[in-house]
Design a protein around this motif. Structure first.
Motif, PDB file in Angstrom:
ATOM      1  N   TYR A  85       0.848  -1.198   0.000  1.00 52.82           N
ATOM      2  CA  TYR A  85       0.000   0.000   0.000  1.00 52.82           C
ATOM      3  C   TYR A  85       0.882   1.247   0.000  1.00 52.82           C
ATOM      4  O   TYR A  85       2.103   1.165   0.149  1.00 52.82           O
ATOM      5  CB  TYR A  85      -0.914   0.003   1.242  1.00 52.82           C
ATOM      6  CG  TYR A  85      -0.128   0.340   2.485  1.00 52.82           C
ATOM      7  CD1 TYR A  85       0.605  -0.640   3.151  1.00 52.82           C
ATOM      8  CD2 TYR A  85      -0.043   1.653   2.943  1.00 52.82           C
ATOM      9  CE1 TYR A  85       1.384  -0.329   4.238  1.00 52.82           C
ATOM     10  CE2 TYR A  85       0.742   1.972   4.045  1.00 52.82           C
ATOM     11  CZ  TYR A  85       1.446   0.971   4.690  1.00 52.82           C
ATOM     12  OH  TYR A  85       2.240   1.283   5.762  1.00 52.82           O
ATOM     13  N   LEU A 120      -8.358  -1.570   7.466  1.00 46.68           N
ATOM     14  CA  LEU A 120      -6.973  -1.735   6.999  1.00 46.68           C
ATOM     15  C   LEU A 120      -6.052  -1.403   8.161  1.00 46.68           C
ATOM     16  O   LEU A 120      -6.127  -0.300   8.724  1.00 46.68           O
ATOM     17  CB  LEU A 120      -6.719  -0.831   5.795  1.00 46.68           C
ATOM     18  CG  LEU A 120      -5.306  -0.866   5.183  1.00 46.68           C
ATOM     19  CD1 LEU A 120      -5.376  -0.656   3.661  1.00 46.68           C
ATOM     20  CD2 LEU A 120      -4.399   0.193   5.803  1.00 46.68           C
ATOM     21  N   VAL A 132      -5.497   6.000   1.766  1.00 53.16           N
ATOM     22  CA  VAL A 132      -4.557   4.889   1.606  1.00 53.16           C
ATOM     23  C   VAL A 132      -4.899   4.199   0.301  1.00 53.16           C
ATOM     24  O   VAL A 132      -6.076   3.927   0.025  1.00 53.16           O
ATOM     25  CB  VAL A 132      -4.668   3.866   2.766  1.00 53.16           C
ATOM     26  CG1 VAL A 132      -3.679   2.724   2.554  1.00 53.16           C
ATOM     27  CG2 VAL A 132      -4.402   4.529   4.093  1.00 53.16           C
ATOM     28  N   PHE A 134      -4.253   0.901  -2.241  1.00 56.12           N
ATOM     29  CA  PHE A 134      -3.700  -0.448  -2.343  1.00 56.12           C
ATOM     30  C   PHE A 134      -4.281  -1.116  -3.582  1.00 56.12           C
ATOM     31  O   PHE A 134      -5.258  -0.637  -4.156  1.00 56.12           O
ATOM     32  CB  PHE A 134      -3.926  -1.274  -1.073  1.00 56.12           C
ATOM     33  CG  PHE A 134      -5.356  -1.447  -0.669  1.00 56.12           C
ATOM     34  CD1 PHE A 134      -6.065  -0.432  -0.037  1.00 56.12           C
ATOM     35  CD2 PHE A 134      -6.015  -2.654  -0.893  1.00 56.12           C
ATOM     36  CE1 PHE A 134      -7.391  -0.604   0.355  1.00 56.12           C
ATOM     37  CE2 PHE A 134      -7.331  -2.842  -0.494  1.00 56.12           C
ATOM     38  CZ  PHE A 134      -8.014  -1.809   0.124  1.00 56.12           C
ATOM     39  N   ILE A 152       2.149   3.910  -5.229  1.00 55.21           N
ATOM     40  CA  ILE A 152       2.414   2.659  -4.494  1.00 55.21           C
ATOM     41  C   ILE A 152       3.818   2.156  -4.819  1.00 55.21           C
ATOM     42  O   ILE A 152       4.586   1.785  -3.929  1.00 55.21           O
ATOM     43  CB  ILE A 152       1.342   1.592  -4.836  1.00 55.21           C
ATOM     44  CG1 ILE A 152      -0.043   2.035  -4.332  1.00 55.21           C
ATOM     45  CG2 ILE A 152       1.718   0.246  -4.217  1.00 55.21           C
ATOM     46  CD1 ILE A 152      -1.199   1.180  -4.838  1.00 55.21           C
TER      47      ILE A 152
END
Lengths: 197, 197
Positions: free
Chosen positions: A31, A60, A38, A40, A105
């Protein structure tokens, strides 16, 4: 503190509830934090990721395990850690936002790599689900204190203290099929200095 | 392989579903494997742990993050990891089994410590929930291969390979209120040799 914990981790654990039988799953993901979200990603072939993309409630959690706390009693013994827990629902990203999130990422996990490696093709982008989870409902817990023994235990002839745990990169191992003459890039060598926790 | 992954980790992430609103949580716990079960503990004051103790369906995941896989494309880039996922319902342990489980967890996280530190009092035992999750339904995933690039990417002048990640203990830090003359025990010094992953 939330940002610091998220920025220091590389693997998050995400909850997914199976619609059919109510079985919860905890799945590790790479992530990155991007501002107040966030990001991911996972495969479109994964049923659990498709469930998340459909807006299922999730959690998460990023845990940085920093060490062992040795108190004089086992009851007061514990760990040093930093844990960020984010609750909410994820949204799939599309188009430019999706491509930008994959760059983010990659650069979080492998700083410097985006400028060097081949970027995703349209086919690869189509096979990837990129999810964004807002940092609106969250909590952070940090344990970083010395052992807190009971007063009556302080005179015990037992060593007490903290044994830190550190995470570090080892020496890069070239791929067996690497082109002759390719050397480890400077940005990869720099990761060796990044000893975490 | 399941046993090896569980025995190599120290922190598991456990799913708990809140009965009231269906919100899933992912909570980090210290744990130990004992034969065909995983043992972990929490506070009786924790609503989430009481939910688990009541037999709620759960998932306990242990992920060992072993390194970064740098392929020539970002799409094929990934991580080396070992991940064990255990599904089922946990059972609270009582009496001798509970005390034995606490010893097992302590010795997994801090080998040698049980013989040295004060054991739990009846009051401390009463404040602790110890849960046992059977290893009946589980899966293990291991990623430990070199980068698997597309044939057409192999000629790109990009370094490819694996950057391993290692977890190691640092130097023990004595508690500020340590009795004079207490030195770091041999079993704690031995942990420094235990470089994981």
């Amino acid at each position: 503190m939330l940002d610091a914990v998220l920025d220091d981790g590389r693997v998050a654990h995400v909850a997914v509830l199976d619609d059919k039988d109510g079985q919860p799953y905890v799945v590790p993901v790479g992530y990155a934090r991007d501002g107040d979200t966030v990001l991911f990603h996972g495969s479109t072939a994964s049923r659990l990721f498709r469930t998340l993309a459909a807006g299922a409630a999730t959690c998460l959690t990023v845990t940085r395990y920093d060490g062992l706390v040795l108190a004089r009693s086992t009851f007061e013994s514990s760990m040093h850690y930093r844990c960020a827990m984010v609750l909410g629902s994820a949204t799939p990203l599309l188009g430019d936002a999706k491509a930008a999130a994959l760059e983010r990422i990659t650069e979080h996990l492998m700083p410097g790599r985006w400028a060097d490696a081949r970027h995703p093709s349209p086919k690869e982008l189509a096979a990837t689900l990129v999810l964004s989870l807002p940092l609106t409902e969250w909590s952070v817990k940090v344990s970083d204190a010395p052992p807190a023994d009971l007063e009556e235990d302080l005179d015990r002839p037992v060593w007490a203290g903290v044994v830190p745990v550190r995470e570090a990169h080892g020496d890069p191992q070239p791929a067996p099929d690497l082109l002759p003459g390719m050397t480890v890039p400077a940005y990869v060598r720099a990761w060796a200095a990044d000893v975490r926790a």
